[in-house]
Scaffold this motif. Structure first.
Motif, PDB file in Angstrom:
ATOM      1  N   THR A 188       0.798  -1.226   0.000  1.00 29.38           N
ATOM      2  CA  THR A 188       0.000   0.000   0.000  1.00 29.38           C
ATOM      3  C   THR A 188       0.833   1.280   0.000  1.00 29.38           C
ATOM      4  O   THR A 188       0.274   2.358  -0.161  1.00 29.38           O
ATOM      5  N   ASP A 189       2.140   1.171   0.181  1.00 29.28           N
ATOM      6  CA  ASP A 189       3.013   2.344   0.077  1.00 29.28           C
ATOM      7  C   ASP A 189       3.702   2.275  -1.278  1.00 29.28           C
ATOM      8  O   ASP A 189       4.749   1.643  -1.444  1.00 29.28           O
ATOM      9  N   VAL A 190       3.093   2.918  -2.252  1.00 26.02           N
ATOM     10  CA  VAL A 190       3.579   2.886  -3.632  1.00 26.02           C
ATOM     11  C   VAL A 190       3.797   4.322  -4.088  1.00 26.02           C
ATOM     12  O   VAL A 190       2.917   5.173  -3.922  1.00 26.02           O
ATOM     13  N   ARG A 191       4.977   4.591  -4.677  1.00 25.92           N
ATOM     14  CA  ARG A 191       5.343   5.973  -5.007  1.00 25.92           C
ATOM     15  C   ARG A 191       5.684   6.096  -6.486  1.00 25.92           C
ATOM     16  O   ARG A 191       6.318   5.234  -7.076  1.00 25.92           O
ATOM     17  N   LEU A 192       5.235   7.204  -7.059  1.00 28.38           N
ATOM     18  CA  LEU A 192       5.485   7.475  -8.472  1.00 28.38           C
ATOM     19  C   LEU A 192       6.934   7.874  -8.679  1.00 28.38           C
ATOM     20  O   LEU A 192       7.456   8.760  -7.995  1.00 28.38           O
ATOM     21  N   VAL A 193       7.577   7.223  -9.635  1.00 26.45           N
ATOM     22  CA  VAL A 193       8.981   7.505  -9.963  1.00 26.45           C
ATOM     23  C   VAL A 193       9.091   8.243 -11.283  1.00 26.45           C
ATOM     24  O   VAL A 193       9.801   9.225 -11.406  1.00 26.45           O
ATOM     25  N   MET A 194       8.392   7.759 -12.304  1.00 21.26           N
ATOM     26  CA  MET A 194       8.519   8.372 -13.618  1.00 21.26           C
ATOM     27  C   MET A 194       7.263   8.129 -14.441  1.00 21.26           C
ATOM     28  O   MET A 194       6.706   7.027 -14.436  1.00 21.26           O
ATOM     29  N   ALA A 195       6.822   9.160 -15.138  1.00 17.26           N
ATOM     30  CA  ALA A 195       5.714   9.034 -16.085  1.00 17.26           C
ATOM     31  C   ALA A 195       5.956  10.011 -17.228  1.00 17.26           C
ATOM     32  O   ALA A 195       6.221  11.191 -16.986  1.00 17.26           O
ATOM     33  N   PRO A 196       5.875   9.550 -18.471  1.00 19.25           N
ATOM     34  CA  PRO A 196       5.984  10.485 -19.598  1.00 19.25           C
ATOM     35  C   PRO A 196       4.702  11.306 -19.736  1.00 19.25           C
ATOM     36  O   PRO A 196       3.706  11.044 -19.054  1.00 19.25           O
ATOM     37  N   GLU A 197       4.729  12.272 -20.607  1.00 17.31           N
ATOM     38  CA  GLU A 197       3.540  13.061 -20.884  1.00 17.31           C
ATOM     39  C   GLU A 197       2.469  12.173 -21.536  1.00 17.31           C
ATOM     40  O   GLU A 197       2.774  11.291 -22.329  1.00 17.31           O
ATOM     41  N   MET A 198       1.222  12.431 -21.212  1.00 15.18           N
ATOM     42  CA  MET A 198       0.153  11.628 -21.800  1.00 15.18           C
ATOM     43  C   MET A 198       0.160  11.742 -23.322  1.00 15.18           C
ATOM     44  O   MET A 198      -0.217  10.796 -24.028  1.00 15.18           O
ATOM     45  N   GLN A 199       0.606  12.879 -23.835  1.00 16.50           N
ATOM     46  CA  GLN A 199       0.569  13.085 -25.277  1.00 16.50           C
ATOM     47  C   GLN A 199       1.450  12.103 -26.033  1.00 16.50           C
ATOM     48  O   GLN A 199       1.134  11.729 -27.157  1.00 16.50           O
ATOM     49  N   ILE A 200       2.548  11.644 -25.406  1.00 19.44           N
ATOM     50  CA  ILE A 200       3.376  10.624 -26.052  1.00 19.44           C
ATOM     51  C   ILE A 200       2.954   9.225 -25.601  1.00 19.44           C
ATOM     52  O   ILE A 200       3.065   8.255 -26.355  1.00 19.44           O
ATOM     53  N   ALA A 201       2.420   9.111 -24.385  1.00 16.37           N
ATOM     54  CA  ALA A 201       1.938   7.809 -23.915  1.00 16.37           C
ATOM     55  C   ALA A 201       0.719   7.357 -24.717  1.00 16.37           C
ATOM     56  O   ALA A 201       0.523   6.156 -24.948  1.00 16.37           O
ATOM     57  N   PHE A 202      -0.094   8.315 -25.149  1.00 15.97           N
ATOM     58  CA  PHE A 202      -1.310   8.021 -25.912  1.00 15.97           C
ATOM     59  C   PHE A 202      -1.281   8.789 -27.224  1.00 15.97           C
ATOM     60  O   PHE A 202      -2.265   9.393 -27.639  1.00 15.97           O
ATOM     61  N   PHE A 203      -0.132   8.770 -27.894  1.00  7.83           N
ATOM     62  CA  PHE A 203       0.037   9.494 -29.153  1.00  7.83           C
ATOM     63  C   PHE A 203      -0.986   9.008 -30.180  1.00  7.83           C
ATOM     64  O   PHE A 203      -1.190   7.813 -30.359  1.00  7.83           O
ATOM     65  N   GLY A 204      -1.632   9.950 -30.830  1.00  4.78           N
ATOM     66  CA  GLY A 204      -2.660   9.612 -31.813  1.00  4.78           C
ATOM     67  C   GLY A 204      -4.064   9.609 -31.245  1.00  4.78           C
ATOM     68  O   GLY A 204      -5.041   9.596 -31.999  1.00  4.78           O
ATOM     69  N   GLY A 205      -4.171   9.616 -29.901  1.00  5.81           N
ATOM     70  CA  GLY A 205      -5.460   9.746 -29.241  1.00  5.81           C
ATOM     71  C   GLY A 205      -6.501   8.758 -29.712  1.00  5.81           C
ATOM     72  O   GLY A 205      -6.198   7.636 -30.125  1.00  5.81           O
ATOM     73  N   ASP A 206      -7.761   9.175 -29.678  1.00  5.03           N
ATOM     74  CA  ASP A 206      -8.863   8.298 -30.027  1.00  5.03           C
ATOM     75  C   ASP A 206      -8.811   7.817 -31.483  1.00  5.03           C
ATOM     76  O   ASP A 206      -9.156   6.666 -31.755  1.00  5.03           O
ATOM     77  N   PRO A 207      -8.361   8.643 -32.447  1.00  8.09           N
ATOM     78  CA  PRO A 207      -8.299   8.147 -33.828  1.00  8.09           C
ATOM     79  C   PRO A 207      -7.408   6.919 -33.997  1.00  8.09           C
ATOM     80  O   PRO A 207      -7.692   6.052 -34.825  1.00  8.09           O
ATOM     81  N   ASP A 208      -6.317   6.835 -33.239  1.00 10.07           N
ATOM     82  CA  ASP A 208      -5.398   5.703 -33.360  1.00 10.07           C
ATOM     83  C   ASP A 208      -5.719   4.564 -32.389  1.00 10.07           C
ATOM     84  O   ASP A 208      -5.123   3.487 -32.483  1.00 10.07           O
ATOM     85  N   ASN A 209      -6.634   4.811 -31.453  1.00  7.97           N
ATOM     86  CA  ASN A 209      -6.953   3.795 -30.448  1.00  7.97           C
ATOM     87  C   ASN A 209      -7.464   2.523 -31.125  1.00  7.97           C
ATOM     88  O   ASN A 209      -8.359   2.571 -31.963  1.00  7.97           O
ATOM     89  N   PHE A 210      -6.881   1.388 -30.769  1.00  6.64           N
ATOM     90  CA  PHE A 210      -7.198   0.067 -31.326  1.00  6.64           C
ATOM     91  C   PHE A 210      -6.784  -0.086 -32.793  1.00  6.64           C
ATOM     92  O   PHE A 210      -7.251  -1.005 -33.466  1.00  6.64           O
ATOM     93  N   GLU A 211      -5.927   0.796 -33.273  1.00  4.80           N
ATOM     94  CA  GLU A 211      -5.421   0.677 -34.639  1.00  4.80           C
ATOM     95  C   GLU A 211      -3.957   0.234 -34.601  1.00  4.80           C
ATOM     96  O   GLU A 211      -3.339   0.133 -33.556  1.00  4.80           O
ATOM     97  N   TYR A 212      -3.407  -0.028 -35.777  1.00  5.28           N
ATOM     98  CA  TYR A 212      -1.982  -0.322 -35.910  1.00  5.28           C
ATOM     99  C   TYR A 212      -1.582  -0.013 -37.342  1.00  5.28           C
ATOM    100  O   TYR A 212      -2.361  -0.301 -38.241  1.00  5.28           O
ATOM    101  N   PRO A 213      -0.416   0.615 -37.582  1.00  5.16           N
ATOM    102  CA  PRO A 213       0.715   0.892 -36.683  1.00  5.16           C
ATOM    103  C   PRO A 213       0.385   1.919 -35.585  1.00  5.16           C
ATOM    104  O   PRO A 213      -0.471   2.760 -35.749  1.00  5.16           O
ATOM    105  N   ARG A 214       1.135   1.803 -34.474  1.00  4.30           N
ATOM    106  CA  ARG A 214       0.997   2.695 -33.325  1.00  4.30           C
ATOM    107  C   ARG A 214       2.357   3.210 -32.889  1.00  4.30           C
ATOM    108  O   ARG A 214       3.395   2.593 -33.150  1.00  4.30           O
ATOM    109  N   TYR A 215       2.302   4.345 -32.157  1.00  7.48           N
ATOM    110  CA  TYR A 215       3.526   4.973 -31.647  1.00  7.48           C
ATOM    111  C   TYR A 215       3.226   5.527 -30.251  1.00  7.48           C
ATOM    112  O   TYR A 215       3.180   6.736 -30.036  1.00  7.48           O
ATOM    113  N   CYS A 216       3.021   4.642 -29.295  1.00  6.46           N
ATOM    114  CA  CYS A 216       2.647   5.044 -27.940  1.00  6.46           C
ATOM    115  C   CYS A 216       3.726   4.618 -26.948  1.00  6.46           C
ATOM    116  O   CYS A 216       4.072   3.437 -26.890  1.00  6.46           O
ATOM    117  N   LEU A 217       4.213   5.554 -26.163  1.00  3.23           N
ATOM    118  CA  LEU A 217       5.164   5.247 -25.098  1.00  3.23           C
ATOM    119  C   LEU A 217       4.344   5.022 -23.815  1.00  3.23           C
ATOM    120  O   LEU A 217       4.431   5.786 -22.851  1.00  3.23           O
TER     121      LEU A 217
END
Length: 690
Positions: A188-217
């Motif tokens: 229960t003691d869990v701490r955030l170390v690193m997270a990229p920006e959502m814009q690169i984690a979910f690059f392409g947003g809803d239009p690319d969701n469930f598609e391929y090729p993808r570029y999501c970190l």
């Protein structure tokens, strides 16, 4: 998504006996204590030793709604960004938006403690089938059977918890043919170390969701602590380096739920009633949150995590519904069921199973009769509000805590109480203005479904409109304050019952009818389905032996298959994407949202090796809940994280094919390359890869 994308998937399913429950190709979400070792040896020359299996099992962790794994001797855990986003969002403020801007702790002192994150690490599995099934005696009616079984499950869990001091849960497998006790180490003691920006984690947003090729970190990193020190897990995954097409890979994670063993009658109920109703609810909430989010940047930040989850669920369930609406798919299911039932009829020892198909159909009719009250009142679809669910938990805590453990609702059994208490006391941000928007949307939907003359609705609205009532309930409540919730808990049942908080009063008004709907559902629907499906599953096991795996239950499973390309519109889709493709897609879309890049990614372009693999696809069998699962090679080294499916995989809930369905993962090499050259996190890379 349009039907033209899903049509090839339907045709692929029509060519397979996908309803059989018998593993086809690399199909299967296998139990760790019942792996298809013979199949792995014959097909891939791989020996799944007990040592290899145990190490992988102990390296995995379960997140709320997803999966992850230990990746260092100092307690680092990696998962998807979208699995961790709820907890990243809880740490964010208007001044520090870690979802938008990302986060990276340079020292351990800078790591941020998550207020409400529990991770579960599986320690052991024990078969308790005989004890659970033995609690139901011949001649018991449905209500007595359900009560006896639940009492035994509660007792087993408490006995195991008292003995081991672990979190213990009885998992239902094969829809009731088997029961296993899973014991977890709880962190229960869990701490955030690193997270990229959502814009690169979910690059392409809803239009690319469930598609391929993808570029999501799509990754983020946490660290687990105990006694204010990083844990030193005995088992963690070492980092892999090389991966290529046709390499065998494995996924170890927690697939949430599949319905592959469902009968045709059950699938028809899902197609015609259950799934359309869920989609209508999701669309209404999506419209409400989209409208509110557009009013200000701060509104958008507060609603972003909720909105992302709703949009993702809406798209996934739309794809699943289109599968169920496919004549080719349903014809294949019907053909298998006809063949399966003929085999049952020809087997003297299995003939009695035929009646179970009728029982499933009867359970679906009973479900139809109770679904409005069960969904709106018990599941809370009429009260879409975090604050209401706090109120519901407090009211039921006060009612259940004084009962013998065996007689409690399963949510409030001794094994679940620590999680309930921690969730109520956690200092998570709750935004009353957002709560009002969600609550008024759901109250309005409930009003529409039951009509203005419904007695309970009248009592809930108290002479006001849904819009007015939602505002009065939220504005008059203190349940957004963690200290107040803690004060109520510490005061015990009497203090909770004495509180005149309007949301607690609302929860009390609703609770009697909600409990009635729950009892009807549990006895007439859930228990009937459990008894019927346990017989059907037993017949499948008798006919298929070790080739039959249970439907997903959010318990740890192993799947395997090769990294593989697929064909779309007559063209081969390569299994790997690369950093170069990310920048090309950015430029082809005029660098505009949702194809824009964070500033640091633009600045780092010349530093990166653009030939580094970014995402890849494989034939791994997967479903929601597998998000964040480690992808490992033959040596058990982590080579990627699963984060999505391509469009053809949206049918995997109800059937499997490997013709075009692919699991989409972020490549481990992309994680290392970006950490080093975009985020300057060399120390983190060293800890994970050394």
């Amino acid at each position: 998504m349009s039907r033209k994308f899903l049509r090839p998937a339907m045709m692929a399913f029509a060519s397979l006996a996908i309803a059989a429950g018998l593993a086809q190709a690399d199909e299967g979400m296998w139990l760790f204590n019942a792996l298809p070792k013979k199949q792995l040896k014959e097909r891939y020359g791989f020996d799944a030793t007990d040592e290899w299996t145990h190490h992988l099992m102990r390296s995995c962790v379960r997140f709320p709604g997803g999966s992850g794994s230990f990746v260092s001797p100092e307690g680092l855990v990696i998962t998807n960004h979208h699995v961790g986003s709820e907890f990243i969002d809880q740490l964010s403020t208007a001044e520090h938006n870690y979802i938008k801007d990302g986060f990276s702790a340079k020292t351990r002192a800078e790591e941020l403690k998550c207020p409400d994150l529990e991770l579960n690490n599986l320690v052991s599995i024990e078969d308790v089938t005989a004890r659970v099934t033995g609690s139901v005696k011949e001649g018991m009616d449905l209500a007595a059977s359900q009560k006896a079984r639940q009492a035994t499950i509660n007792t087993i869990e408490k006995e195991a918890q008292d003995k081991t001091k672990l979190k213990c849960q009885v998992v239902t497998l094969y829809q009731g043919a088997q029961y296993h006790l899973y014991s977890y180490k709880r962190y229960t003691d869990v701490r955030l170390v690193m997270a990229p920006e959502m814009q690169i984690a979910f690059f392409g947003g809803d239009p690319d969701n469930f598609e391929y090729p993808r570029y999501c970190l799509d990754f983020c990193v946490f660290r687990v602590y105990e006694d204010d020190k990083p844990v030193k897990p005995e088992h963690f995954l070492k980092w892999g380096k090389d991966l290529k097409e046709e390499d065998l890979v494995f996924i170890a994670g927690h697939p949430a739920r599949t319905n592959r063993l469902n009968t045709v009658a059950h699938l028809e109920y899902m197609r015609d009633i259950a799934v359309p109703e869920i989609l209508e609810l999701l669309r209404r909430l999506e419209v409400a949150l989209n409208s509110w989010s557009g009013r200000s940047p701060e509104n958008g930040r507060r609603a972003k995590d909720d909105l992302f989850g709703i949009q993702n669920s809406r798209k996934a369930r739309t794809g699943g519904l289109e599968t169920l609406q496919s004549p080719e798919f349903m014809d294949a299911k019907m053909e298998f069921e006809k063949e399966f039932r003929s085999k049952i009829a020809a087997n003297p020892g299995l003939k009695s199973t035929e009646a179970a198909f009728h029982e499933v159909a009867e359970a679906c009719k009973a479900w139809e009769a109770v679904r409005h009250d069960y969904n709106n009142l018990e599941r809370g679809a009429a009260f879409e509000s975090k604050m209401f669910h706090f109120a519901r938990s407090l009211v039921r805590y006060a009612d259940e805590i004084g009962k013998p453990n065996a007689d409690r609702l399963k949510d409030f059994s001794e094994s679940n109480l620590p999680t309930i208490r921690d969730g109520l006391e956690a200092p998570v941000p709750v935004y009353p203005d957002l709560e009002i928007i969600k609550l008024r949307s759901s109250l309005t939907r409930w009003f529409t479904s039951v009509g203005a003359d419904d007695p309970l609705l009248k009592k809930v609205l108290d002479g006001a409109s849904p819009v007015e009532r939602a505002a009065a309930l939220v504005n008059g409540s203190r349940l957004h304050e963690a200290d107040y919730r803690k004060e109520l808990l510490e005061g015990g049942p009497e203090k909770i019952r004495a509180s005149q908080d309007p949301l607690l009063k609302l929860a009390r008004i609703v609770d009697e009818k909600a409990r009635q709907a729950r009892k009807t559902y549990e006895t007439q629907v859930e228990e009937r389905l459990r008894q019927a499906y346990s017989k059907i599953a037993a017949a499948r096991l008798a006919l298929g032996g070790e080739d039959v795996y249970p439907d997903a239950t959010f318990s740890l499973r192993l799947s395997f298959g090769p990294v593989a390309s697929f064909e779309e519109n007559g063209q081969k889709v390569q299994p790997f994407t690369h950093f170069a493709g990310l920048y090309k897609r950015w430029e082809l879309n005029d660098r505009k949202e949702p194809f824009d890049l964070p500033k640091r990614w633009i600045e780092a372009r010349d530093k990166l090796n653009l030939e580094t693999p970014f995402n890849f696809v494989s034939k791994l069998d997967h479903i929601g809940g597998n998000s964040g699962s480690p992808i490992v090679d033959r040596e058990g080294r982590i080579v990627g994280l699963l984060f999505d499916s391509n469009i053809y995989g949206l049918a995997l809930d109800v059937g499997y094919t490997d013709k075009q369905c692919r699991a989409v993962s972020v490549d481990a090499r992309a994680i290392v390359e970006s950490l080093k050259k975009v985020y300057g996190a060399q120390a983190l890379v060293d800890e994970m890869t050394n």
